[in-house]
Design a protein around this motif. Structure first.
Motif, PDB file in Angstrom:
ATOM      1  N   LYS A 285      37.935  47.629  42.874  1.00 40.42           N
ATOM      2  CA  LYS A 285      36.501  47.662  43.160  1.00 40.42           C
ATOM      3  C   LYS A 285      36.177  46.745  44.324  1.00 40.42           C
ATOM      4  O   LYS A 285      36.664  45.615  44.398  1.00 40.42           O
ATOM      5  N   PHE A 321      29.174  45.201  35.919  1.00 40.41           N
ATOM      6  CA  PHE A 321      29.859  44.116  36.635  1.00 40.41           C
ATOM      7  C   PHE A 321      28.854  43.023  36.977  1.00 40.41           C
ATOM      8  O   PHE A 321      27.717  43.307  37.399  1.00 40.41           O
ATOM      9  N   ILE A 325      30.467  39.314  41.400  1.00 38.13           N
ATOM     10  CA  ILE A 325      31.741  39.996  41.634  1.00 38.13           C
ATOM     11  C   ILE A 325      31.623  40.904  42.844  1.00 38.13           C
ATOM     12  O   ILE A 325      30.917  41.919  42.829  1.00 38.13           O
ATOM     13  N   CYS A 328      37.477  43.172  42.868  1.00 33.99           N
ATOM     14  CA  CYS A 328      38.397  42.853  41.779  1.00 33.99           C
ATOM     15  C   CYS A 328      39.409  43.980  41.637  1.00 33.99           C
ATOM     16  O   CYS A 328      39.186  45.113  42.104  1.00 33.99           O
ATOM     17  N   VAL A 393      34.089  38.959  34.675  1.00 35.72           N
ATOM     18  CA  VAL A 393      34.003  40.090  35.597  1.00 35.72           C
ATOM     19  C   VAL A 393      32.946  41.097  35.173  1.00 35.72           C
ATOM     20  O   VAL A 393      32.132  41.543  35.981  1.00 35.72           O
ATOM     21  N   PHE A 394      32.912  41.488  33.915  1.00 29.02           N
ATOM     22  CA  PHE A 394      31.976  42.535  33.490  1.00 29.02           C
ATOM     23  C   PHE A 394      31.574  42.338  32.036  1.00 29.02           C
ATOM     24  O   PHE A 394      32.229  41.611  31.280  1.00 29.02           O
TER      25      PHE A 394
END
Length: 938
Positions: A285, A321, A325, A328, A393-394
């Motif tokens: 991503k 996300f 970020i 990643c 991250v998410f």
């Protein structure tokens, strides 16, 4: 795209190296024996290329590299990028068209039916080899195309194939076929089919090119980047960069079981996770862009979504996300989620997670690792540190994206409990990961283990199925039936043997190459070509012949194999409507006749009982066993040596432990002798004990052997020293067990069987050496294996394999069919020894196994007697004079350096030969023609 499109402006080495030069390299590598020699030949070619590159570019920065040649050396690595859409049958039709062959001609038939069982003289199953035999008298001796020309045409074929421009594909193929020599076309065909068969692995070729090539390819999956960035062999890539949108192969788990985990981890902490039954996928991503790469590096982004607005997954997970970020790289498993039942599907549910329409399922991503956090590469950090980044991250979304749950453990029992839970929940298995493991792309030995029920003996149901068909192998299995079609029987009334079998599964693993070769020999005489228009009535395939074998075998001539698999799944490719997932052969059931295989009823019962899963029981923990410690017996107690007087310094400063005595001398008597010769006796050896004496191998001795901490010497050695009042050096025959230091010492003076390099051997020594050979299980070479060694390493240099394939009967018996009626003082007795010396096998009686009969040159009265026997046998033998053998084994001095002439008719009554190679060939042919159980095959 056309083959005549203009080339790039930048000059390249590939434009100056002919395709014929590369073919010469491949031919030379294929003919050379030994991996090291093959690599040496390739290294010289690569160095010449680098020298030409330096002369052409004079050190300037350029994208020209070894890539044009490397992609032809490793064509299978271009599989996804270059889909030629050309298989053997299309190539056959093109060759027939180009060569203007009649459709019913013999050569056209060879090309179209290259897998025919009776085409073994051309290399059945190897289309390129058969094509060469057809082309060699119809093509120019030398082609005109360079490596660059060939690559341009192959690129054009791939592009036009993807665009469905079949006419341009055909035009480009015609261009290649018309401008290459027959030998060049053979290798071109192998490149198109992506299987070179040169005996060098991908790793070996990479290693020759650059020490870091294999590792870099595993990270970026780009052959071109590897060749450009590692052009200079002296520049090392110490840190491999993992970057967004650059595909790489993920880290893999090695096969494991609870005992192995316990041993490897040795009390360290590890993670236990569920092993998901989906598709391994790496998610890249960067801002609003997404890329999804499979384990092989294939880009599936168009299905899951390249942006936040599209796809079966990206548009649903974009907002999960966290804002900080930017980029990643996540590693995980793509599963199908059933929202109505809130369950996850598996590969056995027959849906393709990569399809645009998943029906009642939706794409769901389970993440278990992270490799890049914004611009921070995490691959060199331990796993326990990487998993903490995942939560940053998410935010997980049910049914769309999850973080894999794990528990921390450090024992074998924890693995057993987790595996049993997976079995109860009908899951595929578990993953065990070392908390300290770093992420190593493509590595399978990095601290990750996968545990499935089928990896543990005793947990899986095993199925006895019958082999009814075979499929020709490719690569190193070429010329062999490498995969087998297996079937189950239709039930019959009690007492009747089944006559109809339904296809059930295809199996191609679980056996070694040697086992496969032996199995092929066993069934070689019974295979029949499968004719779709006239299929056998005893073997029923699925409608449409979806799994049609290359050859079939009559069930009564076949055998049962025991197969293990993960589960039974539905399948329209087999007549039963079901097949096995991940099947592999456990063993050949020599103890079961062909008609006792599993039936369709047995299959239905097993499937319904297990729900398809074949894990039929749970793994039990090992119970700790406690028992009362026994008291030391009188025969193990120390001897009273207080009254023993020292008479010698032979064992001065030596500490010795006696475990047990012999018939001649008890433990107590041995201990008194040790004190008598100035030694010290102890009851338990420690670090300063010099050695241990024993006569019998008991449990206590075995435990000391396993500890590998002390030398254990036979009592007989000590008694010999005591009798001579002298310490003799140890030999391997004196030892029950030797420590590592003693083994190293022995290796300098003795071979692996205890035979001294420097000291003369007695008869007793030789008997012991031969006994050691027998007990070691050292394999005895068959005649065929000895012949292979002679052919590879000696060829014409050694005469001792002259009659290697000959099975000889010598006329020194009154009745050749009975082994006991020996003619006394036969003049041929010495000849028998001589024939054995030169490699022949001497048969005691005249059977179908015999390839040659030797009669005395001075007595031809029985010649017609043997001719009469030969006429009655199905397998013929040669009748040869004893003089002919002597002419070969004792040539005249003036002919010793020359090839002997063919024997005259007075010496040979069948098939005169003119060289030792022809003797071997004829003997091998005769042996092959004999029953399979009687004669080895070269």
């Amino acid at each position: 795209m056309d083959v005549n499109d203009p080339p790039s402006a930048e000059p390249s080495v590939a434009e100056n190296v002919t395709f014929g030069d590369l073919v010469t390299l491949l031919e030379k590598i294929q003919r050379t024996h030994g991996n090291a020699k093959k690599r040496e030949i390739l290294a010289k070619f690569i160095q010449h290329w680098r020298d030409a590159h330096h002369n052409l570019h004079k050190g300037k920065k350029t994208t020209d590299s070894f890539y044009p040649a490397m992609r032809l050396l490793l064509p299978h690595l271009e599989r996804e990028r270059l889909a030629y859409g050309i298989k053997e049958h299309m190539l056959a039709r093109l060759l027939i068209d180009v060569l203007c062959l009649g459709k019913d001609s013999a050569d056209a038939s060879k090309l179209m039916h290259y897998k025919a069982v009776k085409a073994t003289q051309f290399g059945a199953g190897d289309f390129a080899n058969i094509a060469y035999f057809v082309l060699k008298n119809r093509c120019p001796e030398k082609g005109t195309l360079t490596i660059a020309d060939v690559n341009t045409s192959l690129d054009a074929i791939a592009v036009n194939n993807s665009s469905k421009k079949k006419e341009l594909v055909r035009k480009n193929m015609m261009h290649l076929l018309r401008n290459l020599a027959a030998l060049e076309q053979k290798w071109l065909i192998r490149m198109i089919l992506k299987d070179l068969k040169i005996g060098l692995s991908q790793q070996s070729i990479f290693a020759v090119f650059h020490p870091d090539a294999d590792e870099m390819y595993n990270v970026n999956n780009s052959l071109e980047k590897v060749c450009i960035q590692l052009h200079d062999p002296n520049l090392r890539s110490h840190e491999i960069a993992i970057s967004v949108f650059s595909p790489f192969s993920p880290m893999l788990g090695e096969f494991g079981n609870p005992d192995k985990i316990s041993k490897v981890m040795a009390g360290k902490q590890f993670f236990i996770e569920t092993k998901f039954d989906g598709e391994r996928m790496l998610l890249h991503k960067q801002k609003g862009e997404y890329k999804y790469f499979s384990r092989s590096g294939t880009d599936y982004s168009k299905y899951f979504g390249c942006t936040k607005y599209e796809g079966s997954l990206s548009q649903y997970i974009h907002n999960c996300f966290h804002e900080e970020i930017n980029s990643c790289i996540l590693d995980g498993e793509m599963l199908g989620y059933h929202s109505a039942t809130k369950t996850f599907g598996s590969k056995a549910d027959h849906y393709d997670i990569k399809a645009r329409d998943l029906g009642e399922y939706q794409a769901c991503y389970f993440v278990f690792d992270i490799l890049l956090y914004n611009d921070l590469v995490l691959s060199n950090r331990p796993l326990q540190e990487r998993v903490h980044f995942l939560k940053k991250v998410f935010q997980p979304i049910d049914g769309r994206i999850h973080i894999s749950e794990f528990k921390i453990a450090n024992s074998r029992d924890a693995c057993i409990d987790a595996l049993n839970n997976a079995i109860d929940n009908r899951e595929e298995g578990i993953m065990v990961k070392d908390c300290e493991s770093i992420y190593r792309p493509s590595a399978r030995r990095g601290g990750w283990f996968k545990l499935k029920p089928e990896y543990v003996d005793g947990l899986m149901d095993q199925l006895d199925v019958l082999i009814v068909g075979g499929f020709w192998g490719i690569g190193h299995r070429g010329g062999l039936m490498s995969h087998f079609l297996c079937a189950v029987a239709l039930p019959t009334p009690t007492g009747k043997k089944p006559s109809v079998f339904w296809s059930f599964c295809k199996v191609g693993s679980g056996y070694t190459k040697k086992e496969l070769i032996d199995f092929n020999k066993k069934l070689a005489d019974y295979w029949q070509p499968f004719d779709r228009k006239n299929p056998p009535s005893s073997i029923i395939l699925a409608s449409g012949f979806k799994e049609q074998p290359d050859a079939w075998i009559e069930p009564s001539k076949s055998c049962i194999v025991q197969v293990k698999a993960a589960e039974i799944v539905s399948s329209g490719r087999f007549k039963t409507g079901y097949t096995l997932r991940f099947p592999r052969v456990e063993k050949i059931r020599e103890d079961k006749p062909w008609f006792e295989c599993m039936t369709t009823e047995d299959l239905d019962d097993l499937r319904q009982k297990s729900g398809g899963k074949l894990a039929n029981r749970l793994l039990r923990r090992k119970k700790a066993i406690t028992q009362e410690r026994p008291k030391v017996g009188a025969n193990f107690q120390a001897a009273d040596t207080s009254q023993v007087k020292q008479e010698s310094d032979m064992l001065c400063n030596k500490e010795i432990c006696v475990y047990n005595g012999s018939k001649e001398c008890s433990k107590a008597e041995l201990e008194k002798l040790i004190v008598k010769f100035g030694g010290k006796v102890v009851q338990n050896p420690d670090s300063i004990t010099n050695f241990v004496l024993a006569d019998k191998v008991t449990v206590r001795v075995n435990n000391l052997v396993k500890a590998n901490s002390h030398d254990i010497v036979k009592v007989s050695w000590f008694l010999k020293c005591a009798q001579a009042f002298q310490l003799f050096p140890w030999t391997p025959q004196d030892m029950i067990h030797a420590s590592q230091g003693t083994v190293t010492h022995f290796q300098k003076d003795f071979d692996q069987f205890g035979d001294s390099y420097t000291q003369p051997s007695t008869i007793a020594d030789l008997k012991q050496v031969f006994n050691n050979i027998d007990q070691s299980g050292f394999p005895r070479l068959t005649s065929s294996e000895i012949a292979d060694v002679e052919e590879e390493y000696f060829q014409d240099e050694s005469p001792y394999g002259l009659f290697r394939f000959c099975r000889v009967y010598i006329d020194n018996k009154l009745d050749p069919l009975v082994a006991t009626t020996q003619i006394p003082h036969s003049p041929l007795d010495l000849l028998a020894l001589e024939l054995r010396y030169f490699g022949a096998s001497i048969e005691p009686i005249l059977t179908n196994n015999v390839s040659h009969v030797i009669i005395d040159k001075g007595d031809l009265s029985r010649l017609y007697f043997f001719k009469d026997i030969r006429r009655q046998q199905t397998q013929k033998f040669h009748i040869i004079s004893s003089q002919w053998i002597k002419d070969w084994t004792h040539p005249p001095p003036d002919l010793a350096e020359l090839a002997l002439p063919s024997p005259t008719p007075t010496l040979v009554w069948t098939a005169p030969w003119s060289s030792s190679h022809e003797i071997k060939a004829a003997a091998a042919a005769a042996a092959t023609a004999a029953p399979a159980a009687a004669a080895p095959v070269a």
